[in-house]
Design a protein around this motif. Structure first.
Motif, mmCIF file in Angstrom:
data_model
loop_
_atom_site.group_PDB
_atom_site.id
_atom_site.type_symbol
_atom_site.label_atom_id
_atom_site.label_comp_id
_atom_site.label_asym_id
_atom_site.label_seq_id
_atom_site.Cartn_x
_atom_site.Cartn_y
_atom_site.Cartn_z
ATOM 1 N N ILE A 150 0.867 -1.176 0.000
ATOM 2 C CA ILE A 150 0.000 0.000 0.000
ATOM 3 C C ILE A 150 0.909 1.232 0.000
ATOM 4 O O ILE A 150 2.121 1.127 0.176
ATOM 5 N N HIS A 151 0.329 2.384 -0.166
ATOM 6 C CA HIS A 151 1.098 3.634 -0.232
ATOM 7 C C HIS A 151 1.967 3.778 1.023
ATOM 8 O O HIS A 151 1.510 3.505 2.138
ATOM 9 N N GLY A 187 0.501 5.312 4.100
ATOM 10 C CA GLY A 187 -0.356 4.418 4.875
ATOM 11 C C GLY A 187 0.455 3.533 5.800
ATOM 12 O O GLY A 187 0.076 3.305 6.958
ATOM 13 N N VAL A 216 1.569 5.541 8.854
ATOM 14 C CA VAL A 216 0.506 5.687 9.854
ATOM 15 C C VAL A 216 0.373 4.395 10.655
ATOM 16 O O VAL A 216 0.299 4.421 11.891
ATOM 17 N N LEU A 217 0.373 3.278 9.959
ATOM 18 C CA LEU A 217 0.261 1.991 10.656
ATOM 19 C C LEU A 217 1.420 1.776 11.623
ATOM 20 O O LEU A 217 1.217 1.339 12.758
ATOM 21 N N HIS A 233 -8.395 -2.732 1.630
ATOM 22 C CA HIS A 233 -7.814 -1.538 1.009
ATOM 23 C C HIS A 233 -8.435 -1.400 -0.373
ATOM 24 O O HIS A 233 -7.973 -1.989 -1.333
ATOM 25 N N ALA A 248 -12.703 1.223 2.199
ATOM 26 C CA ALA A 248 -12.534 2.650 1.912
ATOM 27 C C ALA A 248 -13.365 3.053 0.703
ATOM 28 O O ALA A 248 -12.831 3.294 -0.374
ATOM 29 N N GLN A 266 -12.561 6.103 -2.182
ATOM 30 C CA GLN A 266 -11.184 6.578 -2.144
ATOM 31 C C GLN A 266 -10.470 6.493 -3.480
ATOM 32 O O GLN A 266 -9.493 7.175 -3.692
#
Length: 188
Positions: free
Chosen positions: A9-10, A13, A16-17, A70, A92, A95
């Motif tokens: 994933i980006h 992201g 943040v995780l 995702h 999401a 998105q």
């Protein structure tokens, strides 16, 4: 809490995780039952993109508290199995509308202008391909869209505003008013 992210994933992201949870190693093969079962055995959460999550895979996550999809839908997750175990499935919605719509428009341009064929020929030294590669314009053409959901609606908006295209759409689940928002003719 430990979370496993099945497919990339980006990086934002992931950042943040990493601030909130410990990331567990992803499955070696996210499409292998054995590999997924091993990856989910000791995690509280999992984030999946395209892997089909079967009941057996979900049941193997003995500590599993949440499944994150995702993307904009969860048709690849066995919702009944997750629900029966009290595991919420989140996703999401919306998105990727703009991104997918732009991809569709990009593919339309690529096909109309024969970009791939022209690029390939020129890389092979065939510079005269430009004389034998008739392209077309999208301007004022008719675009058919099957399904006028959020992505289809955005594609229609870009096509009408950017190329002055006419839109013909088929979607048995939408009212005429939604098609009319982009000047589309609802057929069928």
């Amino acid at each position: 809490k430990r979370v496993v992210v099945f497919q990339p994933i980006h990086p934002a992201g992931i950042e943040v995780l990493e601030r909130e949870v410990e990331l567990a190693p992803p499955p070696d093969d996210p499409f292998s039952l054995e590999s997924v079962i091993e990856a989910v055995a000791d995690v509280e959460g999992l984030i999946v993109r395209v892997t089909p999550l079967t009941a057996a895979m979900i049941q193997a996550g003995k500590k599993l508290q949440v499944i994150g999809r995702h993307g904009a839908g969860f048709d690849n997750v066995d919702i009944a199995a997750a629900t029966s175990l009290g595991i919420p499935v989140v996703y999401a919605p919306g998105q990727n509308i703009q991104s997918v719509a732009e991809h569709v428009i990009g593919m339309m341009i690529g096909l109309a202008k024969k970009i791939v064929k022209g690029d390939r020929a020129q890389r092979e030294g065939n510079y005269d391909i430009r004389y034998n590669l008739p392209a077309t314009e999208l301007y004022r053409k008719v675009l058919g869209i099957v399904g006028l959901g959020k992505i289809g609606l955005r594609v229609a908006e870009i096509a009408t505003r950017g190329f002055d295209m006419s839109i013909v759409t088929y979607d048995p689940y939408i009212p005429q008013e939604r098609a009319a928002r982009v000047g589309a003719d609802l057929v069928g």
